[in-house]
Design an enzyme around this catalytic site. Sequence first.
Site, PDB file in Angstrom:
ATOM      1  N   SER A 263       0.789  -1.231   0.000  1.00 26.09           N
ATOM      2  CA  SER A 263       0.000   0.000   0.000  1.00 26.09           C
ATOM      3  C   SER A 263       0.818   1.276   0.000  1.00 26.09           C
ATOM      4  O   SER A 263       0.249   2.366  -0.131  1.00 26.09           O
ATOM      5  CB  SER A 263      -0.955   0.007   1.200  1.00 26.09           C
ATOM      6  OG  SER A 263      -2.023  -0.885   0.973  1.00 26.09           O
TER       7      SER A 263
ATOM      8  N   TYR B 112     -10.138   3.219   5.835  1.00 30.05           N
ATOM      9  CA  TYR B 112      -9.044   2.893   4.915  1.00 30.05           C
ATOM     10  C   TYR B 112      -9.582   2.119   3.717  1.00 30.05           C
ATOM     11  O   TYR B 112     -10.385   1.196   3.868  1.00 30.05           O
ATOM     12  CB  TYR B 112      -7.997   2.061   5.640  1.00 30.05           C
ATOM     13  CG  TYR B 112      -6.730   1.860   4.849  1.00 30.05           C
ATOM     14  CD1 TYR B 112      -5.748   2.845   4.835  1.00 30.05           C
ATOM     15  CD2 TYR B 112      -6.520   0.707   4.099  1.00 30.05           C
ATOM     16  CE1 TYR B 112      -4.575   2.671   4.112  1.00 30.05           C
ATOM     17  CE2 TYR B 112      -5.363   0.524   3.375  1.00 30.05           C
ATOM     18  CZ  TYR B 112      -4.390   1.511   3.383  1.00 30.05           C
ATOM     19  OH  TYR B 112      -3.241   1.340   2.653  1.00 30.05           O
TER      20      TYR B 112
END
Length: 570
Positions: free
Chosen positions: A100, A219
């Site tokens: 990520s 998220y």
Amino acid sequence: LTTATPSCPPSGPLLPRPRSLSTSPFLQGAFTNLTNTLNTALAEEIGAGWHIPNTSFSLAFITHDDPSPNHPTWEFHHRGSANPRGVAAVDGESQYLIGSTSKLLSDVLVEKAGVDAKRRMTEWVPELAKGESKIRWEEITFGELRQHLAGIPPNCESGFSEYYYLLEFFERLGFPHLTPADFPECGIIGLNGDCTREQTLQRVLDLYPVAPVNQRVVYSQLSFTLISYAMNASLGKNYSELLEEYVTKPLAMTSTRPSPGDDSKAVIPPVENSWGSDYGDNAPGGGLVSTTNDLARLVHSILNYAIFDTEAAVKRWLKPTSETTSPTTSVGRPWEIIRSPTVIPRQMTDIYSKSGGAYGYGSHLSIVDQYGVGFVVLKAGPPTVEYIMIDTLLSTILPAVEEETRLQAQKYAGAFASPANTTAVQANFTIDEGPGLRLGGLTRNGSDIVAGIEGIWPYTALGVGGNLSTDNLRLYPAGIYEKSTYTPAGSNKSIPVIFEDWRLNFDAVPNEGVKSDLPSSGVMNDFCVSWQMIDWVYYGGEPIDRFVYVLDEKTNELVGLEIPFLRASL
């Protein structure tokens, strides 16, 4: 009001950014200690916290004025002895999956491409406006997706949220029996193949919202897949082309690209891993490969405010956009921001980070803008190791950076006096255990100006109330610089200089000294007032909190101090 320590310093640098850290004795000592400690852990003489044979990693420390921006100031590499494939020796050009942390590069791409953050996603991805969806896509913009404020689930076609390969384990724990028909038709690791764009968007319309838009941070990996669809529609190029055009080519990040990477450069761990996988539409959110040298170039560009067109744009990017319920954790675009009260105990330290994980890999990139430094951790092996490593880097190196910062700032401290043939003005500054510079005294013709500021406070700080204690007034750099010429005292020759603005910080508590029998839990005592007091009180057209240091432009040595509200040059 009496405070032993400042309660609310300004955000940003509390002393000027240090220079030439690569030659600092404090940093050289920290590097030696850190290298020795890591080698001791790898020799299993102390507990490392991870399985050493299965773990490879690369660490890097970067400064804003690195002599060679293509390489870190300090680096450390290790190849796990159990690695069966990949490079024989790990170095700054070795490739890792960065998970990520890919979102950070994708967000740089969005910013550099000039995509309007206020445009609604349905304008670029009209499929989101079709059919019935529980998510209110018409309310979601580029901005909300970048800031994790869209309220949408973290995953969709990535398969990260479905664990089909653990199905039997789930059932042994009491979960109901499922068959393959109970799972989506695509995107499930171990069951079926990747989803097409059309399948992804159809599944997106079936998702449940996690929260209303802009209510709380959630998220999301899916956000960056949708952003890539929108950018493809608006700019007419796919993600790989845009990444190269706007990010990797301008920054000479020659080894950074969507997976799969280059096996001859790869760090491949002996544990289950996803090296060589094609992440497809998930690459923008978690499917890039990179190296410490490439990420050092990115960090260096951020620290020098060169990553975008203007310094203001970079500083706007390095700001929180929303909060969590923790006072030490906030969220940006797409930063994970830690406000640490412990790494430098005398102050809060803002650490702008982006972490990432892929199967068998972990990464962490951190920016500490107030010092002009950054850190990179890349790991191949068991999970969680990267968090141990970034904590070790921050805890070892940042205190040394702070010591060098304070040493270099000593030139701003000391006693200053106006020339003999002018009005007598004297000022004294010290660097003590607190942040910034402490104002030890300020007089004019024998009058105590510090006491004067305390005396006028109740009559000028309207709406704040309380009293101002002047026994701990502190000065901080404002980040405002002006090039000019200047004639030092005792000289008749002007030289090129930099005028460097500093500001006196007025710490106060609104209810201090006010007696009341009404109920109170002291809530307002936690309110930061000082940010409202900057540039608030003027005397004859000049703010009484402004001090201007004068630095020789060529040598950066201090040549004078201006106190405009006292009409004094020291």
